[in-house]
Enzyme design. Structure first.
Site, PDB file in Angstrom:
ATOM      1  N   ASN A  34      -5.861 -10.472  12.876  1.00 25.12           N
ATOM      2  CA  ASN A  34      -6.417  -9.321  12.174  1.00 25.12           C
ATOM      3  C   ASN A  34      -5.986  -8.091  12.961  1.00 25.12           C
ATOM      4  O   ASN A  34      -6.610  -7.735  13.958  1.00 25.12           O
ATOM      5  CB  ASN A  34      -7.941  -9.396  12.090  1.00 25.12           C
ATOM      6  CG  ASN A  34      -8.524  -8.244  11.292  1.00 25.12           C
ATOM      7  OD1 ASN A  34      -7.867  -7.242  11.056  1.00 25.12           O
ATOM      8  ND2 ASN A  34      -9.780  -8.383  10.896  1.00 25.12           N
ATOM      9  N   ARG A  80     -20.713  -2.116  12.826  1.00 23.58           N
ATOM     10  CA  ARG A  80     -19.755  -1.130  12.314  1.00 23.58           C
ATOM     11  C   ARG A  80     -19.599  -1.252  10.807  1.00 23.58           C
ATOM     12  O   ARG A  80     -19.148  -2.281  10.301  1.00 23.58           O
ATOM     13  CB  ARG A  80     -18.386  -1.360  12.970  1.00 23.58           C
ATOM     14  CG  ARG A  80     -17.318  -0.461  12.424  1.00 23.58           C
ATOM     15  CD  ARG A  80     -15.958  -0.827  13.006  1.00 23.58           C
ATOM     16  NE  ARG A  80     -14.929  -0.029  12.373  1.00 23.58           N
ATOM     17  CZ  ARG A  80     -13.749  -0.485  12.020  1.00 23.58           C
ATOM     18  NH1 ARG A  80     -13.422  -1.736  12.254  1.00 23.58           N
ATOM     19  NH2 ARG A  80     -12.885   0.306  11.429  1.00 23.58           N
ATOM     20  N   ARG A  90      -4.481   2.399   3.548  1.00 17.28           N
ATOM     21  CA  ARG A  90      -4.759   1.017   3.970  1.00 17.28           C
ATOM     22  C   ARG A  90      -3.973  -0.014   3.149  1.00 17.28           C
ATOM     23  O   ARG A  90      -3.998  -1.193   3.456  1.00 17.28           O
ATOM     24  CB  ARG A  90      -6.250   0.722   3.870  1.00 17.28           C
ATOM     25  CG  ARG A  90      -7.088   1.531   4.827  1.00 17.28           C
ATOM     26  CD  ARG A  90      -8.527   1.055   4.836  1.00 17.28           C
ATOM     27  NE  ARG A  90      -9.389   1.988   5.524  1.00 17.28           N
ATOM     28  CZ  ARG A  90      -9.594   2.016   6.842  1.00 17.28           C
ATOM     29  NH1 ARG A  90      -8.975   1.146   7.619  1.00 17.28           N
ATOM     30  NH2 ARG A  90     -10.403   2.911   7.378  1.00 17.28           N
ATOM     31  N   HIS A 117      -1.523  -0.620   9.648  1.00  8.39           N
ATOM     32  CA  HIS A 117      -0.896   0.485   8.939  1.00  8.39           C
ATOM     33  C   HIS A 117      -0.060   1.384   9.838  1.00  8.39           C
ATOM     34  O   HIS A 117       0.526   2.350   9.363  1.00  8.39           O
ATOM     35  CB  HIS A 117      -1.984   1.328   8.262  1.00  8.39           C
ATOM     36  CG  HIS A 117      -3.140   0.516   7.793  1.00  8.39           C
ATOM     37  ND1 HIS A 117      -3.042  -0.371   6.746  1.00  8.39           N
ATOM     38  CD2 HIS A 117      -4.402   0.408   8.266  1.00  8.39           C
ATOM     39  CE1 HIS A 117      -4.217  -0.976   6.590  1.00  8.39           C
ATOM     40  NE2 HIS A 117      -5.049  -0.521   7.499  1.00  8.39           N
ATOM     41  N   ARG A 159      -9.547   0.147  -1.003  1.00  6.56           N
ATOM     42  CA  ARG A 159      -9.997   1.226  -0.119  1.00  6.56           C
ATOM     43  C   ARG A 159      -9.021   2.391  -0.159  1.00  6.56           C
ATOM     44  O   ARG A 159      -8.285   2.550  -1.121  1.00  6.56           O
ATOM     45  CB  ARG A 159     -10.187   0.662   1.288  1.00  6.56           C
ATOM     46  CG  ARG A 159     -11.299  -0.413   1.289  1.00  6.56           C
ATOM     47  CD  ARG A 159     -11.650  -0.901   2.642  1.00  6.56           C
ATOM     48  NE  ARG A 159     -12.134   0.201   3.479  1.00  6.56           N
ATOM     49  CZ  ARG A 159     -12.226   0.113   4.792  1.00  6.56           C
ATOM     50  NH1 ARG A 159     -11.885  -0.999   5.403  1.00  6.56           N
ATOM     51  NH2 ARG A 159     -12.670   1.143   5.489  1.00  6.56           N
ATOM     52  N   ASP A 178       7.268  -5.866  15.567  1.00  5.34           N
ATOM     53  CA  ASP A 178       8.453  -6.317  16.293  1.00  5.34           C
ATOM     54  C   ASP A 178       8.121  -7.458  17.242  1.00  5.34           C
ATOM     55  O   ASP A 178       8.916  -8.391  17.404  1.00  5.34           O
ATOM     56  CB  ASP A 178       9.081  -5.156  17.057  1.00  5.34           C
ATOM     57  CG  ASP A 178       9.755  -4.132  16.148  1.00  5.34           C
ATOM     58  OD1 ASP A 178       9.906  -4.404  14.939  1.00  5.34           O
ATOM     59  OD2 ASP A 178      10.119  -3.058  16.666  1.00  5.34           O
ATOM     60  N   PRO A 218      -8.166  -3.475  17.016  1.00  4.81           N
ATOM     61  CA  PRO A 218      -9.124  -2.463  17.447  1.00  4.81           C
ATOM     62  C   PRO A 218     -10.375  -2.381  16.579  1.00  4.81           C
ATOM     63  O   PRO A 218     -10.336  -2.587  15.374  1.00  4.81           O
ATOM     64  CB  PRO A 218      -8.328  -1.156  17.356  1.00  4.81           C
ATOM     65  CG  PRO A 218      -7.221  -1.431  16.408  1.00  4.81           C
ATOM     66  CD  PRO A 218      -6.899  -2.885  16.559  1.00  4.81           C
ATOM     67  N   ASN A 219     -11.460  -2.099  17.267  1.00  7.04           N
ATOM     68  CA  ASN A 219     -12.783  -1.864  16.697  1.00  7.04           C
ATOM     69  C   ASN A 219     -13.479  -3.114  16.182  1.00  7.04           C
ATOM     70  O   ASN A 219     -14.637  -3.048  15.771  1.00  7.04           O
ATOM     71  CB  ASN A 219     -12.744  -0.794  15.597  1.00  7.04           C
ATOM     72  CG  ASN A 219     -12.246   0.524  16.132  1.00  7.04           C
ATOM     73  OD1 ASN A 219     -12.730   0.999  17.156  1.00  7.04           O
ATOM     74  ND2 ASN A 219     -11.257   1.103  15.475  1.00  7.04           N
ATOM     75  N   HIS A 229      -7.810  -9.744   6.923  1.00  9.38           N
ATOM     76  CA  HIS A 229      -8.607  -8.523   6.823  1.00  9.38           C
ATOM     77  C   HIS A 229      -9.967  -8.880   6.244  1.00  9.38           C
ATOM     78  O   HIS A 229     -10.046  -9.635   5.266  1.00  9.38           O
ATOM     79  CB  HIS A 229      -7.921  -7.478   5.940  1.00  9.38           C
ATOM     80  CG  HIS A 229      -6.594  -7.077   6.471  1.00  9.38           C
ATOM     81  ND1 HIS A 229      -6.458  -6.251   7.560  1.00  9.38           N
ATOM     82  CD2 HIS A 229      -5.342  -7.429   6.092  1.00  9.38           C
ATOM     83  CE1 HIS A 229      -5.167  -6.102   7.824  1.00  9.38           C
ATOM     84  NE2 HIS A 229      -4.477  -6.820   6.951  1.00  9.38           N
ATOM     85  N   LEU A 230     -10.998  -8.340   6.832  1.00 10.19           N
ATOM     86  CA  LEU A 230     -12.349  -8.586   6.343  1.00 10.19           C
ATOM     87  C   LEU A 230     -12.606  -7.891   5.014  1.00 10.19           C
ATOM     88  O   LEU A 230     -13.212  -8.451   4.112  1.00 10.19           O
ATOM     89  CB  LEU A 230     -13.370  -8.108   7.380  1.00 10.19           C
ATOM     90  CG  LEU A 230     -13.332  -8.855   8.714  1.00 10.19           C
ATOM     91  CD1 LEU A 230     -14.074  -8.070   9.782  1.00 10.19           C
ATOM     92  CD2 LEU A 230     -13.904 -10.238   8.560  1.00 10.19           C
ATOM     93  N   SER A 231     -12.164  -6.655   4.917  1.00  7.60           N
ATOM     94  CA  SER A 231     -12.378  -5.886   3.686  1.00  7.60           C
ATOM     95  C   SER A 231     -11.158  -6.013   2.775  1.00  7.60           C
ATOM     96  O   SER A 231     -10.078  -6.404   3.219  1.00  7.60           O
ATOM     97  CB  SER A 231     -12.643  -4.410   4.010  1.00  7.60           C
ATOM     98  OG  SER A 231     -11.477  -3.801   4.541  1.00  7.60           O
ATOM     99  N   GLU A 270      -2.031 -13.046   8.335  1.00  8.22           N
ATOM    100  CA  GLU A 270      -2.665 -11.736   8.474  1.00  8.22           C
ATOM    101  C   GLU A 270      -4.034 -11.794   7.801  1.00  8.22           C
ATOM    102  O   GLU A 270      -4.155 -12.270   6.665  1.00  8.22           O
ATOM    103  CB  GLU A 270      -1.785 -10.694   7.797  1.00  8.22           C
ATOM    104  CG  GLU A 270      -2.313  -9.297   7.827  1.00  8.22           C
ATOM    105  CD  GLU A 270      -1.412  -8.310   7.083  1.00  8.22           C
ATOM    106  OE1 GLU A 270      -1.894  -7.201   6.809  1.00  8.22           O
ATOM    107  OE2 GLU A 270      -0.243  -8.643   6.770  1.00  8.22           O
ATOM    108  N   TYR A 327     -17.424  -4.416   6.413  1.00  9.64           N
ATOM    109  CA  TYR A 327     -17.041  -5.491   7.335  1.00  9.64           C
ATOM    110  C   TYR A 327     -18.079  -6.591   7.505  1.00  9.64           C
ATOM    111  O   TYR A 327     -17.831  -7.564   8.202  1.00  9.64           O
ATOM    112  CB  TYR A 327     -16.701  -4.885   8.701  1.00  9.64           C
ATOM    113  CG  TYR A 327     -15.612  -3.846   8.602  1.00  9.64           C
ATOM    114  CD1 TYR A 327     -14.314  -4.198   8.249  1.00  9.64           C
ATOM    115  CD2 TYR A 327     -15.887  -2.498   8.835  1.00  9.64           C
ATOM    116  CE1 TYR A 327     -13.326  -3.234   8.127  1.00  9.64           C
ATOM    117  CE2 TYR A 327     -14.897  -1.533   8.727  1.00  9.64           C
ATOM    118  CZ  TYR A 327     -13.619  -1.907   8.372  1.00  9.64           C
ATOM    119  OH  TYR A 327     -12.638  -0.968   8.253  1.00  9.64           O
ATOM    120  N   ALA A 384      -6.757  -1.608  12.268  1.00  5.37           N
ATOM    121  CA  ALA A 384      -6.076  -0.336  11.976  1.00  5.37           C
ATOM    122  C   ALA A 384      -4.594  -0.366  12.335  1.00  5.37           C
ATOM    123  O   ALA A 384      -3.806   0.392  11.758  1.00  5.37           O
ATOM    124  CB  ALA A 384      -6.766   0.808  12.705  1.00  5.37           C
TER     125      ALA A 384
END
Length: 155
Positions: free
Chosen positions: A82, A25, A119, A88, A115, A95, A17-18, A108-110, A106, A30, A85
């Site tokens: 990725n 954003r 997170r 978490h 943070r 599953d 998402p996002n 993640h950009l940040s 996995e 990001y 959100a």
């Protein structure tokens, strides 16, 4: 979906998402690269190794779950994911990944560890082949490099 040859490996890049808002954003977290730009770079790199790469982004958890469920039937060899959100919060996505047993990284950009405290917990890291975090768009590129090398050495 694709014109895949029988010997061609297939990598899926899934975006949570996002991430459709990348580029505008919170660029301090990001970066300024858009999702389209990131996907184009990944496509070009995979093509240079004769690997088919397909991308998918959704803000809906159930659509990501359904996509993951379809990975074995599609012959997916590796997933770069990725979860954003959902990292978490989503036991359901965890599953799904456990059920299909397709290796994944996995992304993640940040730097999630620099943070907010919430997170720092991931429902995916212990299942993942590895985690790449905090390197902006290059996080995806490094994850793909690993996947390409793993596939090149796959018996």
């Amino acid at each position: 979906m694709s014109n895949r040859t029988s010997k061609q490996a297939l990598v899926w890049v899934l975006h949570g998402p996002n991430l459709n808002l990348l580029g505008s954003r919170e660029p301090t977290h990001y970066g300024r690269d858009t999702l389209e730009t990131i996907n184009q770079r990944l496509q070009a790199r995979a093509a240079s190794e004769n690997v088919l790469l397909e991308t998918f982004q959704s803000n809906a958890e159930h659509l990501l779950i359904e996509r993951i469920h379809g990975a074995p039937a599609a012959g997916v060899d590796f997933i770069v994911f990725n979860p954003a959100a959902f990292t978490h919060t989503s036991v359901a996505l965890r599953d799904a990944l456990a059920a299909v047993a397709v290796p994944f990284i996995e992304v993640h950009l940040s730097n999630v560890h620099a943070r907010e405290a919430f997170r720092r917990h991931s429902y995916f890291s212990d299942l993942a082949v590895g985690v790449v975090s905090g390197l902006g768009a290059q996080s995806y590129e490094l994850a793909l490099e690993y996947a390409l090398r793993a596939l090149a050495h796959k018996p």
